[in-house]
Design a protein around this motif. Structure first.
Motif, PDB file in Angstrom:
ATOM      1  N   MET A 113       0.852  -1.182   0.000  1.00  0.00           N
ATOM      2  CA  MET A 113       0.000   0.000   0.000  1.00  0.00           C
ATOM      3  C   MET A 113       0.894   1.240   0.000  1.00  0.00           C
ATOM      4  O   MET A 113       1.846   1.317   0.765  1.00  0.00           O
ATOM      5  N   PRO A 114       0.563   2.241  -0.816  1.00  0.00           N
ATOM      6  CA  PRO A 114       1.380   3.455  -0.889  1.00  0.00           C
ATOM      7  C   PRO A 114       1.406   4.212   0.437  1.00  0.00           C
ATOM      8  O   PRO A 114       0.469   4.143   1.219  1.00  0.00           O
ATOM      9  N   GLN A 115       2.478   4.937   0.636  1.00  0.00           N
ATOM     10  CA  GLN A 115       2.606   5.768   1.825  1.00  0.00           C
ATOM     11  C   GLN A 115       1.686   6.980   1.721  1.00  0.00           C
ATOM     12  O   GLN A 115       1.536   7.557   0.651  1.00  0.00           O
ATOM     13  N   ILE A 116       1.107   7.343   2.847  1.00  0.00           N
ATOM     14  CA  ILE A 116       0.212   8.490   2.901  1.00  0.00           C
ATOM     15  C   ILE A 116       0.705   9.422   3.992  1.00  0.00           C
ATOM     16  O   ILE A 116       1.026   8.975   5.092  1.00  0.00           O
ATOM     17  N   GLU A 117       0.762  10.684   3.672  1.00  0.00           N
ATOM     18  CA  GLU A 117       1.131  11.667   4.685  1.00  0.00           C
ATOM     19  C   GLU A 117       0.062  11.647   5.777  1.00  0.00           C
ATOM     20  O   GLU A 117      -1.102  11.425   5.490  1.00  0.00           O
ATOM     21  N   PRO A 118       0.430  11.922   7.040  1.00  0.00           N
ATOM     22  CA  PRO A 118      -0.536  11.838   8.140  1.00  0.00           C
ATOM     23  C   PRO A 118      -1.810  12.660   7.906  1.00  0.00           C
ATOM     24  O   PRO A 118      -2.899  12.196   8.153  1.00  0.00           O
ATOM     25  N   ARG A 119      -1.697  13.868   7.393  1.00  0.00           N
ATOM     26  CA  ARG A 119      -2.878  14.717   7.216  1.00  0.00           C
ATOM     27  C   ARG A 119      -3.542  14.508   5.856  1.00  0.00           C
ATOM     28  O   ARG A 119      -4.541  15.111   5.545  1.00  0.00           O
ATOM     29  N   ALA A 120      -2.975  13.631   5.047  1.00  0.00           N
ATOM     30  CA  ALA A 120      -3.532  13.385   3.727  1.00  0.00           C
ATOM     31  C   ALA A 120      -4.749  12.465   3.788  1.00  0.00           C
ATOM     32  O   ALA A 120      -5.476  12.345   2.829  1.00  0.00           O
ATOM     33  N   GLU A 121      -4.948  11.831   4.927  1.00  0.00           N
ATOM     34  CA  GLU A 121      -6.053  10.910   5.075  1.00  0.00           C
ATOM     35  C   GLU A 121      -7.255  11.605   5.721  1.00  0.00           C
ATOM     36  O   GLU A 121      -7.097  12.523   6.512  1.00  0.00           O
ATOM     37  N   TYR A 122      -8.454  11.137   5.368  1.00  0.00           N
ATOM     38  CA  TYR A 122      -9.666  11.609   6.039  1.00  0.00           C
ATOM     39  C   TYR A 122      -9.743  10.976   7.416  1.00  0.00           C
ATOM     40  O   TYR A 122      -9.215   9.879   7.628  1.00  0.00           O
ATOM     41  N   ASP A 123     -10.407  11.623   8.343  1.00  0.00           N
ATOM     42  CA  ASP A 123     -10.516  11.040   9.673  1.00  0.00           C
ATOM     43  C   ASP A 123     -11.555   9.919   9.670  1.00  0.00           C
ATOM     44  O   ASP A 123     -12.266   9.698   8.700  1.00  0.00           O
TER      45      ASP A 123
ATOM     46  N   TYR B 243      -8.881   8.742 -12.260  1.00  0.00           N
ATOM     47  CA  TYR B 243      -7.930   9.638 -12.934  1.00  0.00           C
ATOM     48  C   TYR B 243      -6.715   9.902 -12.048  1.00  0.00           C
ATOM     49  O   TYR B 243      -5.566   9.801 -12.483  1.00  0.00           O
ATOM     50  N   HIS B 244      -6.982  10.245 -10.795  1.00  0.00           N
ATOM     51  CA  HIS B 244      -5.870  10.562  -9.889  1.00  0.00           C
ATOM     52  C   HIS B 244      -5.021   9.329  -9.592  1.00  0.00           C
ATOM     53  O   HIS B 244      -3.803   9.437  -9.461  1.00  0.00           O
ATOM     54  N   GLN B 245      -5.650   8.178  -9.491  1.00  0.00           N
ATOM     55  CA  GLN B 245      -4.901   6.955  -9.221  1.00  0.00           C
ATOM     56  C   GLN B 245      -4.015   6.564 -10.409  1.00  0.00           C
ATOM     57  O   GLN B 245      -2.849   6.234 -10.232  1.00  0.00           O
ATOM     58  N   LEU B 246      -4.582   6.621 -11.618  1.00  0.00           N
ATOM     59  CA  LEU B 246      -3.879   6.087 -12.787  1.00  0.00           C
ATOM     60  C   LEU B 246      -3.070   7.124 -13.559  1.00  0.00           C
ATOM     61  O   LEU B 246      -2.015   6.797 -14.097  1.00  0.00           O
ATOM     62  N   VAL B 247      -3.554   8.349 -13.641  1.00  0.00           N
ATOM     63  CA  VAL B 247      -2.884   9.353 -14.476  1.00  0.00           C
ATOM     64  C   VAL B 247      -1.904  10.188 -13.658  1.00  0.00           C
ATOM     65  O   VAL B 247      -0.723  10.282 -14.001  1.00  0.00           O
ATOM     66  N   THR B 248      -2.383  10.813 -12.588  1.00  0.00           N
ATOM     67  CA  THR B 248      -1.487  11.676 -11.811  1.00  0.00           C
ATOM     68  C   THR B 248      -0.687  10.895 -10.766  1.00  0.00           C
ATOM     69  O   THR B 248       0.189  11.450 -10.122  1.00  0.00           O
ATOM     70  N   LYS B 249      -1.045   9.633 -10.581  1.00  0.00           N
ATOM     71  CA  LYS B 249      -0.356   8.737  -9.631  1.00  0.00           C
ATOM     72  C   LYS B 249      -0.477   9.204  -8.184  1.00  0.00           C
ATOM     73  O   LYS B 249       0.351   8.863  -7.344  1.00  0.00           O
ATOM     74  N   GLU B 250      -1.494   9.998  -7.898  1.00  0.00           N
ATOM     75  CA  GLU B 250      -1.765  10.384  -6.508  1.00  0.00           C
ATOM     76  C   GLU B 250      -2.671   9.315  -5.918  1.00  0.00           C
ATOM     77  O   GLU B 250      -3.648   8.921  -6.520  1.00  0.00           O
ATOM     78  N   CYS B 251      -2.358   8.854  -4.754  1.00  0.00           N
ATOM     79  CA  CYS B 251      -3.107   7.759  -4.136  1.00  0.00           C
ATOM     80  C   CYS B 251      -4.272   8.293  -3.313  1.00  0.00           C
ATOM     81  O   CYS B 251      -4.383   8.008  -2.110  1.00  0.00           O
ATOM     82  N   ILE B 252      -5.146   9.038  -3.948  1.00  0.00           N
ATOM     83  CA  ILE B 252      -6.239   9.629  -3.180  1.00  0.00           C
ATOM     84  C   ILE B 252      -7.263   8.597  -2.746  1.00  0.00           C
ATOM     85  O   ILE B 252      -7.976   8.806  -1.779  1.00  0.00           O
ATOM     86  N   LEU B 253      -7.330   7.460  -3.428  1.00  0.00           N
ATOM     87  CA  LEU B 253      -8.262   6.408  -3.024  1.00  0.00           C
ATOM     88  C   LEU B 253      -7.975   5.949  -1.600  1.00  0.00           C
ATOM     89  O   LEU B 253      -8.895   5.746  -0.811  1.00  0.00           O
ATOM     90  N   PHE B 254      -6.711   5.864  -1.271  1.00  0.00           N
ATOM     91  CA  PHE B 254      -6.332   5.367   0.048  1.00  0.00           C
ATOM     92  C   PHE B 254      -6.668   6.352   1.170  1.00  0.00           C
ATOM     93  O   PHE B 254      -6.680   5.976   2.326  1.00  0.00           O
ATOM     94  N   ARG B 255      -6.928   7.595   0.815  1.00  0.00           N
ATOM     95  CA  ARG B 255      -7.296   8.588   1.841  1.00  0.00           C
ATOM     96  C   ARG B 255      -8.668   8.289   2.436  1.00  0.00           C
ATOM     97  O   ARG B 255      -8.947   8.682   3.554  1.00  0.00           O
TER      98      ARG B 255
END
Length: 179
Positions: free
Chosen positions: A1-11, A164-176
């Motif tokens: 699983m990709p690393q996520i910054e502490p504040r990058a995740e929803y509570d 789009y964010h997962q595949l194109v920009t490679k930002e792991c926003i799904l994991f947030r």
């Protein structure tokens, strides 16, 4: 699983509201799809009664979610995302909240205009808006259906944005938002 910054995740509460809303909406659309067509001779029982109850639950969850959202700042977007691109998900989220709040209200007005009583699982009745049948029944039903279609479009845009964010920009926003 990709690393996520502490504040990058929803509570945790944001995740509960998100996935509870998602689950209720999925069940609601499934019931709407299989329930008999609503017509002049329809009675508010069976799947239609379940549809009403889930609509009330969705509305209640969205009211709580909206109140909570007013006091909570979501994770900041990545600085690499252009400002104009940050506005798109904000607009989609705002529209999702609005439609999810208005759709059950229009359904309730539609039911009331038919002279039906609406209650939460047959236990908690809602106030009557109309007493007897109203001449606007067809209009409210049409608006309810149009908003349901708009909701499906908005959900599709929301999911497309995540992909789009997962595949194109490679930002792991799904994991947030994953539990």
């Amino acid at each position: 699983m990709p690393q996520i910054e502490p504040r990058a995740e929803y509570d945790r509460l944001a995740k509960v509201f998100h996935w509870l809303t998602f689950g209720l909406v999925i069940v609601q659309f499934a019931i709407a799809w299989i329930m008999p067509a609503v017509g002049n001779e329809s009675q508010p029982n069976g799947l239609l009664s379940w549809h009403f109850s889930l609509g009330i639950l969705i509305f209640m969850v969205l009211v709580l979610r909206s109140l909570w959202r007013l006091t909570y700042d979501p994770p900041s977007p990545s600085p690499s995302v252009p400002r104009w691109m940050q506005k798109i998900p904000q607009a989609v989220h705002l529209l999702l909240y609005a439609v999810l709040l208005v759709l059950p209200l229009i359904g309730w007005i539609d039911a009331a205009s038919r002279g039906w009583s609406v209650s939460l699982f047959g236990v908690l009745p809602t106030p009557q808006i109309f007493f007897g049948r109203s001449s606007t029944t067809a209009l409210w039903g049409d608006i309810h259906i149009a908003l349901a279609i708009l909701l499906l479009i908005l959900i599709s845009l929301h999911i497309a944005g995540v992909i789009y964010h997962q595949l194109v920009t490679k930002e792991c926003i799904l994991f947030r938002m994953l539990p």
